[in-house]
Enzyme design. Structure first.
Site, PDB file in Angstrom:
ATOM      1  N   ASP A 122       0.766  -1.252   0.008  1.00  0.00           N
ATOM      2  CA  ASP A 122       0.109   0.037   0.012  1.00  0.00           C
ATOM      3  C   ASP A 122       1.013   1.233   0.134  1.00  0.00           C
ATOM      4  O   ASP A 122       2.055   1.024   0.294  1.00  0.00           O
ATOM      5  CB  ASP A 122      -0.905  -0.045   1.352  1.00  0.00           C
ATOM      6  CG  ASP A 122      -1.857   1.314   1.258  1.00  0.00           C
ATOM      7  OD1 ASP A 122      -2.299   1.548   0.320  1.00  0.00           O
ATOM      8  OD2 ASP A 122      -1.919   1.799   2.571  1.00  0.00           O
ATOM      9  N   SER A 123       0.370   2.470  -0.137  1.00  0.00           N
ATOM     10  CA  SER A 123       0.993   3.711  -0.013  1.00  0.00           C
ATOM     11  C   SER A 123       1.601   3.805   1.266  1.00  0.00           C
ATOM     12  O   SER A 123       2.247   4.627   1.453  1.00  0.00           O
ATOM     13  CB  SER A 123      -0.031   4.835  -0.446  1.00  0.00           C
ATOM     14  OG  SER A 123      -1.039   4.791   0.187  1.00  0.00           O
TER      15      SER A 123
ATOM     16  N   CYS B 213      -4.169  -1.504  -1.931  1.00  0.00           N
ATOM     17  CA  CYS B 213      -4.294   0.019  -2.104  1.00  0.00           C
ATOM     18  C   CYS B 213      -5.193   0.214  -3.403  1.00  0.00           C
ATOM     19  O   CYS B 213      -4.987  -0.502  -4.443  1.00  0.00           O
ATOM     20  CB  CYS B 213      -2.996   0.466  -2.500  1.00  0.00           C
ATOM     21  SG  CYS B 213      -2.998   2.195  -2.773  1.00  0.00           S
TER      22      CYS B 213
ATOM     23  N   GLU C  33      -3.958   8.518   8.853  1.00  0.00           N
ATOM     24  CA  GLU C  33      -2.912   8.490   9.100  1.00  0.00           C
ATOM     25  C   GLU C  33      -2.072   9.275  10.460  1.00  0.00           C
ATOM     26  O   GLU C  33      -1.070   8.856  10.975  1.00  0.00           O
ATOM     27  CB  GLU C  33      -1.654   8.739   8.026  1.00  0.00           C
ATOM     28  CG  GLU C  33      -1.749   8.091   6.779  1.00  0.00           C
ATOM     29  CD  GLU C  33      -0.924   6.980   6.527  1.00  0.00           C
ATOM     30  OE1 GLU C  33       0.377   7.435   6.877  1.00  0.00           O
ATOM     31  OE2 GLU C  33      -1.170   6.112   5.817  1.00  0.00           O
TER      32      GLU C  33
ATOM     33  N   CYS D  48     -10.909   2.796  -0.090  1.00  0.00           N
ATOM     34  CA  CYS D  48      -9.431   3.142   0.342  1.00  0.00           C
ATOM     35  C   CYS D  48      -9.096   2.392   1.383  1.00  0.00           C
ATOM     36  O   CYS D  48     -10.128   2.372   2.315  1.00  0.00           O
ATOM     37  CB  CYS D  48      -9.428   4.482   0.519  1.00  0.00           C
ATOM     38  SG  CYS D  48      -7.951   5.091   1.390  1.00  0.00           S
TER      39      CYS D  48
ATOM     40  N   HIS E  31      -7.502   2.774   3.906  1.00  0.00           N
ATOM     41  CA  HIS E  31      -7.333   3.699   5.121  1.00  0.00           C
ATOM     42  C   HIS E  31      -8.853   3.552   5.859  1.00  0.00           C
ATOM     43  O   HIS E  31      -8.855   3.888   7.131  1.00  0.00           O
ATOM     44  CB  HIS E  31      -6.918   4.806   5.053  1.00  0.00           C
ATOM     45  CG  HIS E  31      -5.442   5.097   4.654  1.00  0.00           C
ATOM     46  ND1 HIS E  31      -4.610   4.714   3.195  1.00  0.00           N
ATOM     47  CD2 HIS E  31      -4.287   5.583   5.661  1.00  0.00           C
ATOM     48  CE1 HIS E  31      -3.573   4.705   3.480  1.00  0.00           C
ATOM     49  NE2 HIS E  31      -3.286   5.399   4.690  1.00  0.00           N
TER      50      HIS E  31
HETATM   51  N1  DGL Z   1      -4.786   3.320   1.041  1.00  0.00           N
HETATM   52  C1  DGL Z   1      -4.875   3.621  -0.282  1.00  0.00           C
HETATM   53  C2  DGL Z   1      -5.870   3.390  -1.294  1.00  0.00           C
HETATM   54  O1  DGL Z   1      -6.545   2.401  -0.793  1.00  0.00           O
HETATM   55  C3  DGL Z   1      -4.265   5.127  -0.616  1.00  0.00           C
HETATM   56  C4  DGL Z   1      -4.231   6.201  -0.019  1.00  0.00           C
HETATM   57  C5  DGL Z   1      -3.376   7.354  -0.532  1.00  0.00           C
HETATM   58  O2  DGL Z   1      -1.891   6.988  -0.399  1.00  0.00           O
HETATM   59  O3  DGL Z   1      -3.896   8.345  -0.963  1.00  0.00           O
HETATM   60  O4  DGL Z   1      -6.406   3.958  -2.176  1.00  0.00           O
END
Ligand code: DGL
Length: 267
Positions: A12-13, A75, A153, A185, A187
């Site tokens: 992931d990022s 991600c 985050e 997402c 997150h």
């Molecule tokens: N967690 C990531 C996603 O599912 C990316 C969040 C990001 O880096 O902007 O898209």
């Protein structure tokens, strides 16, 4: 042929994909993971498709060098921009998060479906395409929520600032009377309490983590690549920067303890 006891690569990022890694650990307890969080280059959401695709290929090449037998793109942004090219070019199976999430949303029942995600994921239309593939008549209301990633985050999971921003972002979904909202997402599951509160009890929230873990299990079983007994070694957690922050918040995203975070610089 890669051994069935080889690890699964997950990336992931940042730390968001740990929500998917957690689901993999719960559903596939014999498997060993190597998780890569690209904390040096997070967020991916506002970046161009070409840049995200380049990052995704760099990380995948590193994971392949570590001997992984499969890669889970944990991600949504990277899945939306890079899944087809990763699947075309890599020598191992690659599983993304968008299709499993889209299927779970359609399975949740009839009515308008809301999709929330990063600016990149929403602009790509990847969820709409995946949902219409299984339910061509579905009504979809999409909304980019760029501030949710930094809020997650920062660990502001249940915080007045998150609630205020959620009310703003989710207003169009409420106006459209969505019955299901896809957390597009990795997150966003960390903000679930606030999102559920703002959307109300009638709305079902879909988190693609467990659907992605099931899709991974099915792929490994089909290819006869699933670990048949506990794989040797420990899970590895790798960050491209700021390992202390990764360690501090990562355990909450994963739902399990993380002993140690390695730092690897790419690019
Ligand atoms: N967690 C990531 C996603 O599912 C990316 C969040 C990001 O880096 O902007 O898209």
């Amino acid at each position: 042929m890669v051994s069935t006891s080889a690890p699964i690569g997950v990336f992931d990022s940042g730390i968001g994909g740990l929500t998917v890694a957690g689901a993999l650990l719960r559903q596939l307890p014999h498997e060993r993971l190597i998780y890569f969080g690209d904390t040096a280059r997070v967020p991916y959401g506002p970046k161009s498709p070409d840049t995200v695709r380049r990052y995704a290929h760099e990380i995948s090449a590193w994971l392949i060098d570590q001997g992984v037998k499969a890669i889970v793109v944990a991600c949504n942004t990277a899945t939306a921009h890079a899944l087809p090219s990763l699947q075309r070019e890599l020598p191992v199976p690659v599983i993304g998060v968008v299709e499993p999430g889209a299927r779970a949303a359609v399975a949740a029942g009839p009515g308008p479906i809301g999709v929330i995600g990063t600016a990149g994921t929403i602009a790509s239309g990847a969820y709409a395409k995946a949902i219409w593939q299984v339910a061509p008549d579905a009504t979809i209301v999409s909304q980019a929520c760029p501030l949710f990633v930094p809020l997650a985050e920062e660990g502001l999971f249940d915080h007045p600032a998150t609630r205020l921003i959620a009310r703003e972002y989710l207003a169009p979904l409420l106006a459209a009377h969505v019955h299901t909202v896809v957390l597009g997402c990795t997150h966003y599951p960390m903000l679930r309490t606030v999102l559920a509160e703002v959307l109300g009890p009638e709305v079902t929230l879909i988190d693609s983590a467990s659907a992605t873990a099931s899709a991974t299990a099915a792929t490994l079983a089909q290819l006869q690549m699933a670990a048949t007994s506990p794989s040797p070694g420990v899970h590895r957690f790798v960050a491209s920067d700021a390992p202390a922050q990764f360690l501090r918040l990562g355990q909450r995203f994963l739902g399990a303890a993380i002993e140690r975070v390695e730092t690897v610089t790419l690019g």
